[in-house]
Design an enzyme around this catalytic site. Structure first.
Site, PDB file in Angstrom:
ATOM      1  N   ARG A 238     -25.063 -28.438  60.319  1.00 45.88           N
ATOM      2  CA  ARG A 238     -24.366 -29.621  60.721  1.00 45.88           C
ATOM      3  C   ARG A 238     -23.574 -29.462  62.197  1.00 45.88           C
ATOM      4  O   ARG A 238     -23.283 -30.013  63.137  1.00 45.88           O
ATOM      5  CB  ARG A 238     -23.248 -30.292  59.993  1.00 45.88           C
ATOM      6  CG  ARG A 238     -23.790 -30.515  58.575  1.00 45.88           C
ATOM      7  CD  ARG A 238     -25.184 -31.332  58.411  1.00 45.88           C
ATOM      8  NE  ARG A 238     -25.521 -31.587  57.107  1.00 45.88           N
ATOM      9  CZ  ARG A 238     -26.788 -31.874  56.784  1.00 45.88           C
ATOM     10  NH1 ARG A 238     -27.816 -31.966  57.664  1.00 45.88           N
ATOM     11  NH2 ARG A 238     -27.160 -31.902  55.340  1.00 45.88           N
TER      12      ARG A 238
ATOM     13  N   ARG B 164     -35.578 -22.608  54.345  1.00 47.66           N
ATOM     14  CA  ARG B 164     -34.157 -22.570  53.728  1.00 47.66           C
ATOM     15  C   ARG B 164     -34.044 -21.681  52.717  1.00 47.66           C
ATOM     16  O   ARG B 164     -32.927 -21.269  52.277  1.00 47.66           O
ATOM     17  CB  ARG B 164     -33.818 -24.238  53.053  1.00 47.66           C
ATOM     18  CG  ARG B 164     -33.896 -25.221  53.778  1.00 47.66           C
ATOM     19  CD  ARG B 164     -33.600 -26.468  53.296  1.00 47.66           C
ATOM     20  NE  ARG B 164     -32.547 -26.592  52.714  1.00 47.66           N
ATOM     21  CZ  ARG B 164     -32.003 -27.537  52.039  1.00 47.66           C
ATOM     22  NH1 ARG B 164     -32.902 -28.445  51.466  1.00 47.66           N
ATOM     23  NH2 ARG B 164     -30.618 -27.534  51.496  1.00 47.66           N
TER      24      ARG B 164
ATOM     25  N   LYS C  52     -26.820 -22.693  45.639  1.00 47.70           N
ATOM     26  CA  LYS C  52     -27.684 -23.698  45.380  1.00 47.70           C
ATOM     27  C   LYS C  52     -29.169 -23.677  45.544  1.00 47.70           C
ATOM     28  O   LYS C  52     -29.651 -22.635  46.098  1.00 47.70           O
ATOM     29  CB  LYS C  52     -27.257 -25.095  46.265  1.00 47.70           C
ATOM     30  CG  LYS C  52     -27.712 -24.810  47.774  1.00 47.70           C
ATOM     31  CD  LYS C  52     -26.885 -26.154  48.678  1.00 47.70           C
ATOM     32  CE  LYS C  52     -27.193 -25.734  50.113  1.00 47.70           C
ATOM     33  NZ  LYS C  52     -26.866 -27.065  50.932  1.00 47.70           N
ATOM     34  N   HIS C  53     -30.117 -24.445  44.700  1.00 49.58           N
ATOM     35  CA  HIS C  53     -29.688 -25.680  43.802  1.00 49.58           C
ATOM     36  C   HIS C  53     -30.067 -25.017  42.625  1.00 49.58           C
ATOM     37  O   HIS C  53     -31.202 -25.244  42.202  1.00 49.58           O
ATOM     38  CB  HIS C  53     -30.657 -26.968  44.508  1.00 49.58           C
ATOM     39  CG  HIS C  53     -30.420 -27.020  45.768  1.00 49.58           C
ATOM     40  ND1 HIS C  53     -31.379 -26.259  46.882  1.00 49.58           N
ATOM     41  CD2 HIS C  53     -29.827 -27.917  46.554  1.00 49.58           C
ATOM     42  CE1 HIS C  53     -31.027 -26.734  48.049  1.00 49.58           C
ATOM     43  NE2 HIS C  53     -30.132 -27.862  47.858  1.00 49.58           N
TER      44      HIS C  53
ATOM     45  N   HIS D 152     -34.074 -36.359  47.649  1.00 49.81           N
ATOM     46  CA  HIS D 152     -33.593 -37.575  48.553  1.00 49.81           C
ATOM     47  C   HIS D 152     -34.163 -38.701  48.543  1.00 49.81           C
ATOM     48  O   HIS D 152     -33.735 -39.882  48.624  1.00 49.81           O
ATOM     49  CB  HIS D 152     -33.368 -37.046  50.094  1.00 49.81           C
ATOM     50  CG  HIS D 152     -32.641 -36.053  50.604  1.00 49.81           C
ATOM     51  ND1 HIS D 152     -33.196 -34.460  50.409  1.00 49.81           N
ATOM     52  CD2 HIS D 152     -31.306 -35.845  50.850  1.00 49.81           C
ATOM     53  CE1 HIS D 152     -31.874 -33.728  50.609  1.00 49.81           C
ATOM     54  NE2 HIS D 152     -30.874 -34.641  50.887  1.00 49.81           N
TER      55      HIS D 152
ATOM     56  N   ASP E  17     -25.017 -31.977  43.371  1.00 46.14           N
ATOM     57  CA  ASP E  17     -25.882 -32.468  44.648  1.00 46.14           C
ATOM     58  C   ASP E  17     -25.273 -34.069  44.556  1.00 46.14           C
ATOM     59  O   ASP E  17     -24.889 -34.541  43.548  1.00 46.14           O
ATOM     60  CB  ASP E  17     -27.347 -32.446  44.770  1.00 46.14           C
ATOM     61  CG  ASP E  17     -27.812 -31.973  46.051  1.00 46.14           C
ATOM     62  OD1 ASP E  17     -27.094 -32.421  47.121  1.00 46.14           O
ATOM     63  OD2 ASP E  17     -28.913 -31.476  45.926  1.00 46.14           O
TER      64      ASP E  17
END
Length: 619
Positions: free
Chosen positions: A137, A202, A232-233, A245, A315
């Site tokens: 971000r 990732r 994570k995860h 998602h 999450d």
């Protein structure tokens, strides 16, 4: 062979333990996560309504809209009315499909995190997704440091890349006021086409050993900056073929037991402080519940088998994997009963934005406790873990915890180039203060330069093998390199220095060349031989002994002299920035501004550590 044997034993323990749960073949949770109740006559209510609500608030981590935190803003009300435990900042607002949400620039973000904390009686977890690469971000276009993806970090088997990237990232996060990073991803890259992991670069690697080694360095550098790294995860979604998602991820047929190894190994090393659980379904382990809502995964495997004692974070509970299959209240109750400590309701999904979401979630949990759907002890257990974690990282501080934190700061290792375990931070600070008495320089800035140099050279040391051409070999992998030392500028000076100090020049560590220019720098201060010769007489006049670039005190003094003469004696931000530029490249107009920017960021963080020590000393 000893290390291999240990690794084999760990694998047997992890995999063997995991198969115990496979043999349950879809057994029911030992507890019914939704309807776990007591007879009302047996219920012992120890907390008042206000106390219970306050503890529940600490279990809620949410998101909000706004690049400022003014009174009567959404986040102000969440903090004051609900006493939430944490927030997660984003740059993009999914419900409106627009920028910005919370993040526009370095200074704006720093002010936002500071203002948020001012409103909270119990300081917040202030978190962000800053993995690097595609999931970050804090983007370069907003003025933040460019951080590469985990996959690119993992390509470097010398670990220099992950060290450099994670040091810079952790320092930046601390400077911005973040105390939690929702990273690293320790999923194994089992399916490179996985739309949410492999395809986005990732994962560090498909090999569990590589993931552990890369993640270890990533987490350690966050810990040094007092930033919580959230692995994570859990229990691993590297084999997935879908995106949580959008829908629930079923990994029943693709999951591999070695996906647990990073959690086991990192926990054994004391590095796991917080774990985020993914919305994955493995019907071989729990045929009815995704991991987020499963006590088999959270209590039996993560807590009991792996031995994790830290904070378990869900999450985002509003992801479609959960929201398409469970009502919000139902999912939250099940998650807490399964063992989730922090429920993330990030308020940033296609389903829309709700300014009252934090209060609604708090009330759902409160009502569930009072109606015996959640045991009060579960709230207290999670609250205690959350407060313990906040105390560990200096987020919540009493006089006692401040003193303990100051001692931890003083006793932590202050690594130098070629000398990994020689000094503590407290010892390095005292040397820097002594240099300050001789030359005008701020101790935090001097120490920052040593850390910036370490970041560049830690895993990139060489031996000079050809005293005519300047060729050499890299210690990490034995690779032959050219431009290890510049012949006409530095080799003769290097030979003179090593001869005087009775060192074997062929067995004396120097820096390898970077992607540009020559290497050949010496000692903790990273001076090339020709530059060292310019300061040799000055150092000897002050110390009364032969100047030695590998001597810590001489190295600190040499760096102090050079930096002070280059503008650091002004003790202004501009003067120090100029000095850093000259120290690295010889000019304030060179293109290597990232070096000076990084040094100033490190100096800011070191200054805050120094001020903590000074504060405690004044008690």
């Amino acid at each position: 062979m000893k290390n291999v044997a240990i690794l084999i034993i760990v694998c047997i323990v992890v995999v063997g333990g995991f198969f115990l749960y496979l043999n349950k073949s879809g057994s029911e949770n030992k507890k019914d996560n939704l309807s776990e109740t007591k007879d009302s006559n047996q219920l012992q209510t120890e907390l008042s309504d206000d106390q219970l609500k306050e503890r529940i608030g600490q279990m809620i981590m949410t998101g909000f809209r706004g690049t400022e935190a003014r009174e009567n803003s959404d986040i102000y009300k969440m903090i004051k009315d609900v006493k939430i435990g944490g927030v997660v900042l984003f740059d993009y607002d999914i419900p409106s499909g627009s920028f910005p949400r919370n993040i526009t620039s370095y200074e704006q973000t720093k002010k936002l995190t500071s203002d948020i904390q001012k409103y909270s009686i119990t300081p917040l977890f202030v978190a962000v997704d800053a993995e690097g690469g595609n999931v970050n971000r804090l983007k370069q276009k907003y003025g933040f440091l460019p951080i590469i993806s985990a996959a690119k970090m993992g390509q470097d088997k010398t670990f220099q890349t992950v060290y450099k990237e994670s040091v810079e990232l952790a320092m930046e996060l601390k400077g911005l006021g973040f105390n939690m990073n929702l990273a690293p991803v320790v999923d194994l890259n089992i399916n490179p086409k996985n739309p949410i992991i492999g395809a986005l670069e990732r994962s560090f690697s498909s090999d569990s050993k590589e993931v552990v080694q890369q993640a270890k360095i990533f987490i350690e550098n966050h810990l040094k900056s007092d930033v919580i790294a959230v692995a994570k995860h859990f229990p691993g979604q590297g084999s997935a073929t879908k995106d949580s998602h959008n829908e629930i991820i079923d990994i029943t047929d693709t999951y591999k037991t070695e996906e647990l190894i990073p959690y086991q190994d990192l926990n054994n090393q004391g590095l796991l402080k917080a774990v985020m659980v993914g919305h994955t379904m493995n019907r071989n382990i729990d045929k009815n519940h995704p991991a987020t809502l499963s006590s088999i995964f959270l209590e039996d495997i993560l807590r009991n088998q792996i031995g994790f004692k830290g904070v378990i974070i869900s999450d985002d509970i509003q992801m479609a994997a959960i929201s398409n299959n469970y009502r919000l209240e139902e999912a939250i109750i099940m998650a807490i009963n399964a063992g989730i400590d922090v429920v993330t309701v990030l308020n940033n999904s296609p389903n829309g934005y709700d300014k009252d979401i934090a209060q609604k979630v708090r009330d759902m949990i409160f009502d569930a406790v009072r109606s015996n759907k959640i045991k009060e002890i579960r709230i207290t257990e999670s609250y205690d873990r959350i407060l313990d974690l906040k105390k560990q990282f200096g987020i919540v501080q009493s006089v006692k915890s401040k003193k303990e934190r100051a001692e931890r700061i003083k006793s932590k290792n202050f690594e130098l180039i070629g000398q990994p375990n020689t000094l503590t931070f407290g010892q390095a600070l005292e040397i820097a203060k002594e240099v300050e008495k001789i030359v005008v320089i701020r101790p935090a800035f001097l120490l920052a330069i040593f850390q910036e140099e370490l970041k560049l050279e830690k895993f990139d040391m060489c031996y000079l093998t050809d005293f005519n051409t300047g060729e050499g070999i890299r210690v990490a992998d034995g690779k032959k390199l050219t431009k290890v030392m510049k012949p006409d500028r530095d080799i003769q000076a290097f030979l003179n220095i090593t001869k005087e100090l009775k060192r074997d020049p062929s067995k004396t560590l120097i820096t390898c060349p970077m992607s540009f220019g020559y290497g050949g720098a010496m000692g903790p201060a990273d001076f090339i031989p020709s530059t060292w010769m310019q300061y040799k007489d000055k150092i000897e006049k002050i110390t009364g002994k032969p100047a030695d670039p590998w001597d810590i005190n001489d190295a600190f003094l040499a760096a102090g002299l050079y930096l002070s003469e280059s503008g650091a004696n002004q003790k202004t931000r501009k003067g120090e920035w100029n000095a850093a530029m000259i120290y690295f490249s010889g000019s304030i107009s060179s293109p290597y501004t990232w070096y000076a920017d990084g040094a100033m960021m490190i100096a800011d963080n070191i200054q805050s550590d120094i001020e903590m020590i000074q504060l405690v000393t004044s008690f």
